[in-house]
Scaffold this motif. Structure first.
Motif, mmCIF file in Angstrom:
data_model
loop_
_atom_site.group_PDB
_atom_site.id
_atom_site.type_symbol
_atom_site.label_atom_id
_atom_site.label_comp_id
_atom_site.label_asym_id
_atom_site.label_seq_id
_atom_site.Cartn_x
_atom_site.Cartn_y
_atom_site.Cartn_z
ATOM 1 N N ARG A 63 0.870 -1.186 0.000
ATOM 2 C CA ARG A 63 0.000 0.000 0.000
ATOM 3 C C ARG A 63 0.905 1.233 0.000
ATOM 4 O O ARG A 63 0.992 1.976 0.957
ATOM 5 C CB ARG A 63 -0.920 -0.012 1.219
ATOM 6 C CG ARG A 63 -1.791 -1.246 1.383
ATOM 7 C CD ARG A 63 -3.163 -1.180 0.751
ATOM 8 N NE ARG A 63 -3.889 0.038 0.934
ATOM 9 C CZ ARG A 63 -4.744 0.301 1.920
ATOM 10 N NH1 ARG A 63 -4.962 -0.583 2.866
ATOM 11 N NH2 ARG A 63 -5.386 1.452 1.960
ATOM 12 N N TYR A 64 1.615 1.398 -1.091
ATOM 13 C CA TYR A 64 2.607 2.462 -1.187
ATOM 14 C C TYR A 64 1.977 3.851 -1.155
ATOM 15 O O TYR A 64 2.635 4.810 -0.747
ATOM 16 C CB TYR A 64 3.448 2.293 -2.451
ATOM 17 C CG TYR A 64 4.187 0.976 -2.487
ATOM 18 C CD1 TYR A 64 5.176 0.690 -1.547
ATOM 19 C CD2 TYR A 64 3.890 0.009 -3.442
ATOM 20 C CE1 TYR A 64 5.851 -0.522 -1.560
ATOM 21 C CE2 TYR A 64 4.567 -1.202 -3.470
ATOM 22 C CZ TYR A 64 5.536 -1.454 -2.526
ATOM 23 O OH TYR A 64 6.201 -2.656 -2.543
ATOM 24 N N GLU A 65 0.724 3.948 -1.535
ATOM 25 C CA GLU A 65 0.040 5.244 -1.498
ATOM 26 C C GLU A 65 -0.126 5.746 -0.066
ATOM 27 O O GLU A 65 -0.342 6.943 0.158
ATOM 28 C CB GLU A 65 -1.326 5.170 -2.208
ATOM 29 C CG GLU A 65 -2.442 4.465 -1.450
ATOM 30 C CD GLU A 65 -2.396 2.921 -1.434
ATOM 31 O OE1 GLU A 65 -3.323 2.324 -0.854
ATOM 32 O OE2 GLU A 65 -1.456 2.327 -2.005
#
Length: 138
Positions: A63-65
């Motif tokens: 979940r890089y965002e």
């Protein structure tokens, strides 16, 4: 467990981390950053390690965002510490952002010299990690 073992700092910290991760997931990382001053005392965010743990939680879920802005905000809150730069570098490496990863790794290596919170063993370990990442990516 938190209710069953009142006064256990480790369990309390884990409880707060879980609750904070849930809040960020439900309300968004922008909410967390905007409300940081009030959330800081509620969730006992008194070291860079707490936000680092949150960032790694979301990075592990890809979940890089969420992970990326958490790591960046951690650097803003604790700019003198090397470990947040290493974490940001690792996140960018996982995202395939080689130049950004290298930039943060170099900054972390530079911060090691004057980092006010690291003990010598962790300083040496982090130095090795950063140097290895730089060598691998150059």
């Amino acid at each position: 467990l938190n209710q069953h073992y009142p006064g256990n700092n480790w369990i309390a910290n884990q409880y707060h981390q879980t609750q904070l991760a849930h809040t960020i997931d439900a309300d968004g990382v922008d909410f967390f950053i905007a409300a940081f001053d009030s959330l800081r005392s509620v969730y006992n965010i008194n070291t860079s390690n707490i936000m680092n743990g949150l960032g790694y939680n979301f990075m592990g879920l890809q979940r890089y965002e969420i992970a990326e802005p958490l790591f960046l905000f951690n650097i803003q809150q604790f700019p003198a510490e090397a470990n947040p730069y290493d974490s940001m570098s690792e996140c960018y490496e996982n995202m395939g952002e080689k130049e950004k990863s290298l930039s943060y790794a170099r900054q972390g290596l530079h911060k090691l010299e004057t980092d006010p919170v690291l003990n010598e063993a962790f300083r040496q370990n982090l130095k090795t990690i950063l140097e290895d990442r730089i060598a691998r990516m150059e």
